[in-house]
Enzyme design. Structure first.
Site, PDB file in Angstrom:
ATOM      1  N   GLY A  79      36.228  17.234 -32.521  1.00 50.13           N
ATOM      2  CA  GLY A  79      35.253  16.143 -32.443  1.00 50.13           C
ATOM      3  C   GLY A  79      33.866  16.448 -32.953  1.00 50.13           C
ATOM      4  O   GLY A  79      33.053  15.516 -33.091  1.00 50.13           O
ATOM      5  N   GLU A  97      40.418  22.128 -31.301  1.00 52.66           N
ATOM      6  CA  GLU A  97      41.186  21.414 -32.346  1.00 52.66           C
ATOM      7  C   GLU A  97      40.246  20.753 -33.350  1.00 52.66           C
ATOM      8  O   GLU A  97      40.209  19.527 -33.469  1.00 52.66           O
ATOM      9  CB  GLU A  97      42.042  20.316 -31.689  1.00 52.66           C
ATOM     10  N   GLY A 123      38.671  19.306 -36.798  1.00 56.00           N
ATOM     11  CA  GLY A 123      39.191  18.781 -38.061  1.00 56.00           C
ATOM     12  C   GLY A 123      38.048  18.542 -39.035  1.00 56.00           C
ATOM     13  O   GLY A 123      37.784  19.302 -39.948  1.00 56.00           O
ATOM     14  N   ARG A 124      37.297  17.458 -38.770  1.00 57.14           N
ATOM     15  CA  ARG A 124      36.238  17.034 -39.677  1.00 57.14           C
ATOM     16  C   ARG A 124      35.239  18.136 -40.003  1.00 57.14           C
ATOM     17  O   ARG A 124      34.846  18.296 -41.150  1.00 57.14           O
ATOM     18  CB  ARG A 124      35.488  15.861 -39.037  1.00 57.14           C
ATOM     19  N   ARG A 179      36.998   5.071 -45.142  1.00 56.62           N
ATOM     20  CA  ARG A 179      35.981   5.299 -44.106  1.00 56.62           C
ATOM     21  C   ARG A 179      34.796   4.318 -44.158  1.00 56.62           C
ATOM     22  O   ARG A 179      34.380   3.823 -43.117  1.00 56.62           O
ATOM     23  CB  ARG A 179      35.496   6.756 -44.130  1.00 56.62           C
ATOM     24  N   TYR A 192      34.800   2.289 -40.752  1.00 57.53           N
ATOM     25  CA  TYR A 192      33.845   2.776 -39.738  1.00 57.53           C
ATOM     26  C   TYR A 192      32.399   2.602 -40.184  1.00 57.53           C
ATOM     27  O   TYR A 192      31.500   3.210 -39.607  1.00 57.53           O
ATOM     28  CB  TYR A 192      34.055   4.265 -39.458  1.00 57.53           C
ATOM     29  N   CYS A 243      41.384  -6.252 -53.836  1.00 60.47           N
ATOM     30  CA  CYS A 243      41.081  -7.676 -53.688  1.00 60.47           C
ATOM     31  C   CYS A 243      40.664  -8.033 -52.269  1.00 60.47           C
ATOM     32  O   CYS A 243      41.351  -8.787 -51.562  1.00 60.47           O
ATOM     33  CB  CYS A 243      42.296  -8.486 -54.112  1.00 60.47           C
ATOM     34  N   GLU A 244      39.578  -7.439 -51.834  1.00 59.48           N
ATOM     35  CA  GLU A 244      38.994  -7.746 -50.521  1.00 59.48           C
ATOM     36  C   GLU A 244      37.516  -7.457 -50.601  1.00 59.48           C
ATOM     37  O   GLU A 244      37.116  -6.468 -51.226  1.00 59.48           O
ATOM     38  CB  GLU A 244      39.544  -6.804 -49.443  1.00 59.48           C
TER      39      GLU A 244
HETATM   40  N1  LLP Z   1      42.415  16.572 -31.596  1.00 58.07           N
HETATM   41  C1  LLP Z   1      42.941  15.353 -31.435  1.00 58.07           C
HETATM   42  C2  LLP Z   1      43.913  15.124 -30.380  1.00 58.07           C
HETATM   43  C3  LLP Z   1      42.533  14.297 -32.281  1.00 58.07           C
HETATM   44  O1  LLP Z   1      43.041  13.089 -32.105  1.00 58.07           O
HETATM   45  C4  LLP Z   1      41.594  14.549 -33.307  1.00 58.07           C
HETATM   46  C5  LLP Z   1      41.147  13.476 -34.199  1.00 58.07           C
HETATM   47  C6  LLP Z   1      41.096  15.854 -33.453  1.00 58.07           C
HETATM   48  C7  LLP Z   1      41.529  16.839 -32.576  1.00 58.07           C
HETATM   49  C8  LLP Z   1      40.121  16.233 -34.536  1.00 58.07           C
HETATM   50  O2  LLP Z   1      38.923  15.586 -34.415  1.00 58.07           O
HETATM   51  P1  LLP Z   1      37.722  15.946 -35.415  1.00 58.07           P
HETATM   52  O3  LLP Z   1      37.322  17.377 -35.137  1.00 58.07           O
HETATM   53  O4  LLP Z   1      38.220  15.800 -36.781  1.00 58.07           O
HETATM   54  O5  LLP Z   1      36.660  14.993 -35.086  1.00 58.07           O
HETATM   55  N2  LLP Z   1      39.739   8.776 -39.198  1.00 58.07           N
HETATM   56  C9  LLP Z   1      38.528   8.973 -38.433  1.00 58.07           C
HETATM   57  C10 LLP Z   1      38.635  10.118 -37.474  1.00 58.07           C
HETATM   58  C11 LLP Z   1      39.806  10.022 -36.548  1.00 58.07           C
HETATM   59  C12 LLP Z   1      39.966  11.191 -35.632  1.00 58.07           C
HETATM   60  C13 LLP Z   1      41.283  11.168 -34.955  1.00 58.07           C
HETATM   61  N3  LLP Z   1      41.525  12.262 -34.080  1.00 58.07           N
HETATM   62  C14 LLP Z   1      37.351   9.125 -39.390  1.00 58.07           C
HETATM   63  O6  LLP Z   1      37.550   9.113 -40.601  1.00 58.07           O
HETATM   64  O7  LLP Z   1      36.203   9.220 -38.949  1.00 58.07           O
END
Ligand code: LLP
Length: 391
Positions: free
Chosen positions: A237, A275, A277-278, A314, A318, A343-344
Protein backbone atom coordinates in the site's frame (compact mmCIF):
# COMPACT_ATOMS: atom_id res chain seq x y z
CA UNK A 1 13.58 10.64 -15.31
CA UNK A 2 15.43 13.53 -16.89
CA UNK A 3 16.41 14.97 -20.24
CA UNK A 4 19.97 14.42 -21.42
CA UNK A 5 20.86 16.15 -24.68
CA UNK A 6 17.15 16.91 -24.98
CA UNK A 7 16.25 13.22 -24.88
CA UNK A 8 14.00 11.82 -22.17
CA UNK A 9 15.83 9.16 -20.13
CA UNK A 10 14.60 6.62 -17.61
CA UNK A 11 15.93 5.29 -14.34
CA UNK A 12 19.09 5.60 -12.28
CA UNK A 13 21.31 4.80 -15.26
CA UNK A 14 19.47 7.38 -17.37
CA UNK A 15 18.64 5.20 -20.31
CA UNK A 16 17.35 7.13 -23.36
CA UNK A 17 13.87 6.16 -24.53
CA UNK A 18 13.82 7.50 -28.10
CA UNK A 19 15.92 4.66 -29.62
CA UNK A 20 13.22 2.19 -28.53
CA UNK A 21 10.83 3.81 -30.99
CA UNK A 22 12.94 3.07 -34.07
CA UNK A 23 10.53 0.41 -35.31
CA UNK A 24 7.49 1.70 -33.47
CA UNK A 25 4.29 -0.19 -34.26
CA UNK A 26 2.03 0.38 -31.28
CA UNK A 27 2.20 1.71 -27.71
CA UNK A 28 5.04 0.29 -25.65
CA UNK A 29 5.47 -0.17 -21.94
CA UNK A 30 9.14 0.18 -21.07
CA UNK A 31 10.43 -1.12 -17.73
CA UNK A 32 13.86 -0.36 -16.37
CA UNK A 33 15.06 -3.42 -14.47
CA UNK A 34 17.96 -1.58 -12.82
CA UNK A 35 15.44 0.82 -11.38
CA UNK A 36 13.43 -2.17 -10.08
CA UNK A 37 16.58 -3.45 -8.39
CA UNK A 38 17.24 -0.07 -6.82
CA UNK A 39 13.68 0.24 -5.49
CA UNK A 40 13.63 -3.30 -4.11
CA UNK A 41 16.96 -2.86 -2.36
CA UNK A 42 15.90 0.47 -0.87
CA UNK A 43 12.73 -1.04 0.53
CA UNK A 44 14.47 -4.18 1.79
CA UNK A 45 17.00 -1.97 3.58
CA UNK A 46 14.36 0.23 5.19
CA UNK A 47 12.24 -2.76 6.21
CA UNK A 48 15.19 -4.74 7.49
CA UNK A 49 14.25 -8.21 8.65
CA UNK A 50 10.88 -8.13 6.84
CA UNK A 51 10.23 -10.71 4.14
CA UNK A 52 8.91 -8.94 1.04
CA UNK A 53 6.33 -10.64 -1.16
CA UNK A 54 5.99 -8.53 -4.32
CA UNK A 55 2.29 -8.00 -5.16
CA UNK A 56 2.56 -9.20 -8.73
CA UNK A 57 -0.82 -7.81 -9.77
CA UNK A 58 1.07 -4.51 -10.09
CA UNK A 59 3.14 -5.87 -12.95
CA UNK A 60 3.38 -9.58 -13.73
CA UNK A 61 5.90 -9.20 -16.56
CA UNK A 62 8.07 -12.34 -16.49
CA UNK A 63 11.39 -10.46 -16.63
CA UNK A 64 10.30 -8.18 -13.82
CA UNK A 65 9.35 -11.24 -11.77
CA UNK A 66 12.63 -12.97 -12.52
CA UNK A 67 14.57 -9.89 -11.45
CA UNK A 68 12.65 -9.62 -8.19
CA UNK A 69 13.07 -13.32 -7.48
CA UNK A 70 16.83 -12.96 -7.98
CA UNK A 71 16.83 -10.12 -5.48
CA UNK A 72 15.21 -12.33 -2.86
CA UNK A 73 11.57 -11.33 -3.16
CA UNK A 74 8.61 -13.63 -2.70
CA UNK A 75 5.33 -13.17 -4.60
CA UNK A 76 1.89 -12.10 -3.39
CA UNK A 77 -0.67 -13.58 -5.79
CA UNK A 78 -4.45 -13.36 -6.17
CA UNK A 79 -5.36 -16.01 -8.72
CA UNK A 80 -4.32 -19.34 -10.12
CA UNK A 81 -3.08 -17.45 -13.16
CA UNK A 82 -0.71 -15.48 -10.99
CA UNK A 83 0.42 -18.64 -9.17
CA UNK A 84 1.28 -20.20 -12.53
CA UNK A 85 3.13 -17.10 -13.75
CA UNK A 86 5.08 -16.89 -10.48
CA UNK A 87 6.13 -20.54 -10.70
CA UNK A 88 7.08 -20.18 -14.39
CA UNK A 89 9.19 -17.15 -13.48
CA UNK A 90 11.28 -19.01 -10.95
CA UNK A 91 9.44 -18.56 -7.66
CA UNK A 92 8.91 -21.71 -5.61
CA UNK A 93 5.71 -22.54 -3.73
CA UNK A 94 7.56 -21.54 -0.58
CA UNK A 95 7.80 -17.99 -1.94
CA UNK A 96 4.08 -17.52 -2.51
CA UNK A 97 1.43 -15.82 -0.40
CA UNK A 98 -2.05 -16.28 -1.86
CA UNK A 99 -4.57 -13.46 -1.15
CA UNK A 100 -8.01 -12.64 -2.60
CA UNK A 101 -11.65 -12.72 -1.55
CA UNK A 102 -12.96 -15.08 -4.21
CA UNK A 103 -10.80 -18.20 -4.32
CA UNK A 104 -12.70 -20.94 -6.13
CA UNK A 105 -12.77 -24.62 -5.19
CA UNK A 106 -10.47 -25.35 -8.11
CA UNK A 107 -8.03 -22.63 -7.08
CA UNK A 108 -7.93 -23.81 -3.47
CA UNK A 109 -7.44 -27.42 -4.52
CA UNK A 110 -4.53 -26.37 -6.71
CA UNK A 111 -3.01 -24.26 -3.94
CA UNK A 112 -3.25 -27.25 -1.59
CA UNK A 113 -1.88 -29.68 -4.14
CA UNK A 114 1.07 -27.38 -4.76
CA UNK A 115 1.63 -26.67 -1.06
CA UNK A 116 1.50 -22.87 -1.22
CA UNK A 117 3.43 -21.22 1.64
CA UNK A 118 0.54 -19.14 2.97
CA UNK A 119 -3.09 -18.71 2.05
CA UNK A 120 -4.56 -15.41 3.27
CA UNK A 121 -8.17 -16.15 4.14
CA UNK A 122 -10.72 -13.38 3.72
CA UNK A 123 -13.99 -14.82 5.11
CA UNK A 124 -15.40 -17.48 7.41
CA UNK A 125 -16.96 -19.46 4.52
CA UNK A 126 -13.58 -19.43 2.79
CA UNK A 127 -11.91 -20.79 5.94
CA UNK A 128 -14.53 -23.54 6.11
CA UNK A 129 -14.07 -24.32 2.42
CA UNK A 130 -10.31 -24.60 2.85
CA UNK A 131 -10.72 -26.78 5.94
CA UNK A 132 -13.03 -29.15 4.11
CA UNK A 133 -11.03 -29.36 0.90
CA UNK A 134 -7.75 -29.86 2.77
CA UNK A 135 -9.33 -32.61 4.83
CA UNK A 136 -10.54 -34.39 1.70
CA UNK A 137 -7.13 -34.03 0.10
CA UNK A 138 -5.24 -35.16 3.21
CA UNK A 139 -3.35 -31.84 3.30
CA UNK A 140 -2.65 -29.27 5.97
CA UNK A 141 -3.34 -25.76 4.71
CA UNK A 142 -1.03 -23.01 5.97
CA UNK A 143 -3.39 -20.16 6.60
CA UNK A 144 -3.23 -16.50 7.61
CA UNK A 145 -6.36 -14.63 8.64
CA UNK A 146 -6.74 -11.34 6.78
CA UNK A 147 -8.31 -8.98 9.26
CA UNK A 148 -10.16 -5.79 8.50
CA UNK A 149 -9.50 -3.25 11.26
CA UNK A 150 -11.93 -0.63 9.88
CA UNK A 151 -9.53 2.27 9.45
CA UNK A 152 -9.33 5.02 6.86
CA UNK A 153 -6.01 5.47 5.02
CA UNK A 154 -7.31 8.41 2.99
CA UNK A 155 -6.92 7.06 -0.49
CA UNK A 156 -9.19 6.89 -3.52
CA UNK A 157 -12.35 4.97 -2.51
CA UNK A 158 -11.82 2.40 -5.26
CA UNK A 159 -8.52 1.29 -3.75
CA UNK A 160 -9.35 1.51 -0.04
CA UNK A 161 -9.70 -1.98 1.45
CA UNK A 162 -9.49 -1.63 5.23
CA UNK A 163 -12.87 -0.08 6.00
CA UNK A 164 -15.79 -2.11 7.24
CA UNK A 165 -17.74 -1.25 4.08
CA UNK A 166 -15.07 -2.99 1.98
CA UNK A 167 -15.35 -6.61 0.93
CA UNK A 168 -11.83 -7.38 2.14
CA UNK A 169 -10.64 -9.12 5.29
CA UNK A 170 -12.63 -10.10 8.36
CA UNK A 171 -14.01 -7.94 11.13
CA UNK A 172 -12.40 -8.32 14.53
CA UNK A 173 -15.79 -9.29 16.02
CA UNK A 174 -15.54 -12.49 13.98
CA UNK A 175 -12.52 -13.77 15.92
CA UNK A 176 -14.49 -16.13 18.23
CA UNK A 177 -16.11 -17.82 15.19
CA UNK A 178 -12.77 -18.04 13.43
CA UNK A 179 -11.20 -19.69 16.47
CA UNK A 180 -14.03 -22.21 16.59
CA UNK A 181 -13.63 -23.02 12.93
CA UNK A 182 -9.85 -23.34 13.22
CA UNK A 183 -10.32 -25.79 16.07
CA UNK A 184 -12.91 -27.80 14.13
CA UNK A 185 -10.46 -28.13 11.29
CA UNK A 186 -7.30 -28.54 13.35
CA UNK A 187 -6.49 -31.66 11.34
CA UNK A 188 -6.42 -29.80 8.03
CA UNK A 189 -5.65 -26.15 8.81
CA UNK A 190 -2.65 -24.67 10.54
CA UNK A 191 -2.93 -21.03 11.53
CA UNK A 192 0.44 -19.51 10.64
CA UNK A 193 -0.27 -15.81 10.37
CA UNK A 194 -2.48 -12.81 10.43
CA UNK A 195 -2.48 -10.34 7.58
CA UNK A 196 -3.87 -6.97 6.71
CA UNK A 197 -3.89 -4.77 3.66
CA UNK A 198 -5.62 -1.45 4.07
CA UNK A 199 -5.53 -0.24 0.52
CA UNK A 200 -3.21 1.25 -1.99
CA UNK A 201 -1.49 4.59 -2.65
CA UNK A 202 -1.11 5.38 1.04
CA UNK A 203 0.85 8.59 1.60
CA UNK A 204 0.18 9.24 5.27
CA UNK A 205 0.16 6.68 8.03
CA UNK A 206 -2.25 7.64 10.81
CA UNK A 207 -4.81 5.01 9.82
CA UNK A 208 -2.10 2.45 9.19
CA UNK A 209 -0.59 2.93 12.63
CA UNK A 210 -4.03 2.71 14.19
CA UNK A 211 -4.58 -0.58 12.37
CA UNK A 212 -1.31 -2.07 13.61
CA UNK A 213 -2.20 -1.06 17.14
CA UNK A 214 -5.65 -2.62 16.84
CA UNK A 215 -4.26 -5.89 15.52
CA UNK A 216 -1.41 -6.37 17.98
CA UNK A 217 -3.53 -7.54 20.92
CA UNK A 218 -5.52 -9.74 18.54
CA UNK A 219 -2.30 -11.36 17.40
CA UNK A 220 -1.13 -11.94 20.96
CA UNK A 221 -4.49 -13.36 21.97
CA UNK A 222 -4.56 -15.76 19.02
CA UNK A 223 -0.98 -16.82 19.63
CA UNK A 224 -1.90 -18.00 23.13
CA UNK A 225 -4.35 -20.49 21.63
CA UNK A 226 -2.56 -21.29 18.39
CA UNK A 227 1.11 -21.91 18.99
CA UNK A 228 1.73 -22.23 15.24
CA UNK A 229 0.91 -18.54 14.72
CA UNK A 230 4.25 -16.97 13.81
CA UNK A 231 3.80 -14.46 10.96
CA UNK A 232 2.44 -10.94 10.86
CA UNK A 233 1.85 -9.81 7.28
CA UNK A 234 1.25 -6.06 7.18
CA UNK A 235 0.27 -5.91 3.51
CA UNK A 236 1.34 -3.41 0.88
CA UNK A 237 0.00 0.00 0.00
CA UNK A 238 2.88 2.46 0.27
CA UNK A 239 2.21 5.17 -2.29
CA UNK A 240 4.28 7.15 -4.77
CA UNK A 241 3.92 10.65 -6.21
CA UNK A 242 2.50 10.86 -9.71
CA UNK A 243 2.37 14.61 -10.22
CA UNK A 244 6.10 15.16 -9.60
CA UNK A 245 9.26 13.15 -9.26
CA UNK A 246 10.58 13.59 -5.74
CA UNK A 247 12.48 10.46 -4.85
CA UNK A 248 13.93 12.10 -1.74
CA UNK A 249 10.53 12.82 -0.27
CA UNK A 250 9.45 9.29 -1.16
CA UNK A 251 12.51 7.93 0.61
CA UNK A 252 11.59 9.88 3.73
CA UNK A 253 8.02 8.52 3.56
CA UNK A 254 9.48 5.03 3.24
CA UNK A 255 11.59 5.64 6.34
CA UNK A 256 8.57 6.91 8.26
CA UNK A 257 6.48 3.92 7.17
CA UNK A 258 9.27 1.50 8.12
CA UNK A 259 9.79 3.12 11.49
CA UNK A 260 6.09 3.03 12.37
CA UNK A 261 5.88 -0.60 11.31
CA UNK A 262 9.01 -1.85 13.02
CA UNK A 263 8.54 0.19 16.20
CA UNK A 264 4.90 -0.80 16.60
CA UNK A 265 5.43 -4.49 15.95
CA UNK A 266 8.85 -4.95 17.59
CA UNK A 267 7.51 -6.62 20.72
CA UNK A 268 5.57 -9.31 18.86
CA UNK A 269 7.15 -12.72 18.78
CA UNK A 270 6.84 -13.32 15.05
CA UNK A 271 8.26 -12.97 11.55
CA UNK A 272 7.19 -9.86 9.64
CA UNK A 273 6.01 -9.91 6.03
CA UNK A 274 4.95 -7.27 3.55
CA UNK A 275 3.26 -7.23 0.10
CA UNK A 276 4.45 -4.12 -1.75
CA UNK A 277 3.50 -3.57 -5.39
CA UNK A 278 3.24 0.01 -6.60
CA UNK A 279 6.20 1.38 -4.64
CA UNK A 280 8.54 -1.14 -6.27
CA UNK A 281 7.36 -0.81 -9.88
CA UNK A 282 5.44 2.44 -10.32
CA UNK A 283 8.33 4.70 -11.26
CA UNK A 284 10.21 1.98 -13.16
CA UNK A 285 7.94 1.98 -16.20
CA UNK A 286 6.55 4.38 -18.78
CA UNK A 287 4.00 4.04 -21.53
CA UNK A 288 5.27 5.40 -24.83
CA UNK A 289 2.64 6.50 -27.29
CA UNK A 290 2.66 8.38 -30.59
CA UNK A 291 0.82 11.60 -31.34
CA UNK A 292 -1.63 11.01 -34.18
CA UNK A 293 -3.45 14.33 -34.49
CA UNK A 294 -3.54 17.75 -32.96
CA UNK A 295 -7.22 18.61 -33.04
CA UNK A 296 -8.35 22.12 -32.24
CA UNK A 297 -11.93 22.95 -31.39
CA UNK A 298 -13.46 26.23 -30.26
CA UNK A 299 -13.20 24.92 -26.68
CA UNK A 300 -9.91 23.07 -26.53
CA UNK A 301 -6.86 21.57 -28.11
CA UNK A 302 -6.80 17.77 -28.09
CA UNK A 303 -3.59 15.83 -28.52
CA UNK A 304 -4.85 12.50 -29.82
CA UNK A 305 -2.40 9.66 -29.21
CA UNK A 306 -2.52 6.00 -30.20
CA UNK A 307 -2.69 4.66 -26.62
CA UNK A 308 -6.01 4.74 -24.85
CA UNK A 309 -7.75 3.98 -21.59
CA UNK A 310 -7.56 0.33 -22.59
CA UNK A 311 -3.77 0.52 -22.33
CA UNK A 312 -3.60 2.57 -19.14
CA UNK A 313 -6.85 2.95 -17.27
CA UNK A 314 -5.58 4.74 -14.16
CA UNK A 315 -6.45 8.33 -15.20
CA UNK A 316 -9.99 7.32 -16.23
CA UNK A 317 -10.64 5.05 -13.28
CA UNK A 318 -8.95 6.81 -10.37
CA UNK A 319 -8.39 10.29 -11.78
CA UNK A 320 -4.68 9.54 -11.51
CA UNK A 321 -2.47 12.42 -12.48
CA UNK A 322 0.41 10.87 -14.44
CA UNK A 323 3.03 13.25 -15.82
CA UNK A 324 3.24 13.21 -19.60
CA UNK A 325 6.50 14.20 -21.26
CA UNK A 326 7.60 14.36 -24.88
CA UNK A 327 10.55 12.08 -25.63
CA UNK A 328 12.30 15.02 -27.23
CA UNK A 329 12.52 18.08 -25.00
CA UNK A 330 10.60 21.05 -26.27
CA UNK A 331 11.08 24.61 -25.11
CA UNK A 332 7.62 25.78 -25.98
CA UNK A 333 4.49 24.82 -24.12
CA UNK A 334 0.98 24.09 -25.17
CA UNK A 335 -2.12 23.39 -23.09
CA UNK A 336 -4.20 20.44 -24.20
CA UNK A 337 -6.24 17.40 -23.30
CA UNK A 338 -4.22 14.28 -24.04
CA UNK A 339 -6.68 11.67 -25.21
CA UNK A 340 -6.74 8.27 -26.89
CA UNK A 341 -8.63 6.66 -29.76
CA UNK A 342 -11.26 4.87 -27.67
CA UNK A 343 -14.90 5.74 -28.25
CA UNK A 344 -15.63 7.17 -24.81
CA UNK A 345 -15.15 10.58 -23.28
CA UNK A 346 -13.56 8.85 -20.29
CA UNK A 347 -10.64 8.03 -22.58
CA UNK A 348 -8.11 10.63 -21.47
CA UNK A 349 -4.66 10.69 -19.93
CA UNK A 350 -4.75 14.32 -18.83
CA UNK A 351 -6.99 17.35 -19.11
CA UNK A 352 -5.95 20.96 -19.63
CA UNK A 353 -2.36 19.90 -19.21
CA UNK A 354 0.66 21.99 -20.08
CA UNK A 355 2.68 19.84 -22.40
CA UNK A 356 5.81 20.51 -24.39
CA UNK A 357 4.75 21.58 -27.86
CA UNK A 358 4.21 18.34 -29.79
CA UNK A 359 3.21 17.60 -33.36
CA UNK A 360 1.89 14.66 -35.34
CA UNK A 361 4.31 11.72 -35.24
CA UNK A 362 6.06 12.78 -32.01
CA UNK A 363 6.32 10.36 -29.11
CA UNK A 364 5.30 11.10 -25.55
CA UNK A 365 5.78 9.08 -22.38
CA UNK A 366 3.07 8.65 -19.79
CA UNK A 367 5.30 8.49 -16.75
CA UNK A 368 5.17 6.24 -13.68
CA UNK A 369 3.18 3.56 -15.43
CA UNK A 370 5.21 0.57 -14.25
CA UNK A 371 2.52 -0.51 -11.77
CA UNK A 372 -1.10 -1.25 -12.68
CA UNK A 373 -0.46 -0.29 -16.29
CA UNK A 374 -0.14 -3.29 -18.58
CA UNK A 375 -1.62 -5.53 -15.87
CA UNK A 376 -4.94 -3.70 -16.21
CA UNK A 377 -4.85 -3.32 -19.99
CA UNK A 378 -7.65 -4.68 -22.14
CA UNK A 379 -8.52 -5.07 -25.79
CA UNK A 380 -11.55 -2.79 -25.62
CA UNK A 381 -12.52 -1.57 -29.11
CA UNK A 382 -10.40 -4.53 -30.24
CA UNK A 383 -7.32 -2.42 -29.87
CA UNK A 384 -4.20 -4.54 -29.64
CA UNK A 385 -2.47 -4.84 -26.29
CA UNK A 386 0.64 -2.69 -25.96
CA UNK A 387 4.11 -4.15 -26.31
CA UNK A 388 6.41 -4.54 -23.33
CA UNK A 389 10.16 -3.99 -23.36
CA UNK A 390 12.53 -4.42 -20.44
CA UNK A 391 15.73 -2.42 -20.51
N1 LLP B 1 -1.65 -6.96 -1.02
C1 LLP B 1 -2.93 -7.09 -1.39
C2 LLP B 1 -3.76 -8.10 -0.75
C3 LLP B 1 -3.47 -6.23 -2.37
O1 LLP B 1 -4.74 -6.34 -2.72
C4 LLP B 1 -2.64 -5.26 -2.98
C5 LLP B 1 -3.16 -4.35 -4.00
C6 LLP B 1 -1.29 -5.19 -2.58
C7 LLP B 1 -0.84 -6.05 -1.60
C8 LLP B 1 -0.32 -4.22 -3.19
O2 LLP B 1 -0.65 -2.91 -2.96
P1 LLP B 1 0.33 -1.74 -3.44
O3 LLP B 1 1.61 -1.87 -2.64
O4 LLP B 1 0.59 -1.93 -4.86
O5 LLP B 1 -0.39 -0.50 -3.14
N2 LLP B 1 -5.19 -0.70 -9.63
C9 LLP B 1 -5.00 0.24 -8.54
C10 LLP B 1 -4.35 -0.39 -7.34
C11 LLP B 1 -5.07 -1.60 -6.84
C12 LLP B 1 -4.39 -2.28 -5.69
C13 LLP B 1 -4.98 -3.61 -5.43
N3 LLP B 1 -4.38 -4.34 -4.37
C14 LLP B 1 -4.23 1.45 -9.05
O6 LLP B 1 -3.84 1.47 -10.22
O7 LLP B 1 -4.03 2.42 -8.31
Amino acid sequence: MEYINNELCLGPLKKPLAPLCANYMRPIYVYDLDFVTQRFQAMAKALKGVRLFYAMKANPNAEVLQRLKTLGSGADVVSLGEIKRALESGFSVQDIVYSGVGKTVHEINEALRLGIYQINVESLPELERIGKLALEAGKKAQVALRLNPDVDIKTHPYIATGLKDNKFGMELSLIPDLKKCLKNYSASIELVGISLHLGSQMLEFTGYQEALQKLKPVFKDLQKEFATLKRFDFGGGLGIFYDRLDLELEESLLQEYAKITLDTLSDLDCELQSEPGRWLLGHCGVLITQVQYIKKTSAKTFVIVDAGMNHLIRPSLYEADHMILPLGKSLENMKADIVGPICESSDFFAKDRSLGSVKEGDFVAVMDSGAYGYSMASVYNLQELPLEICI
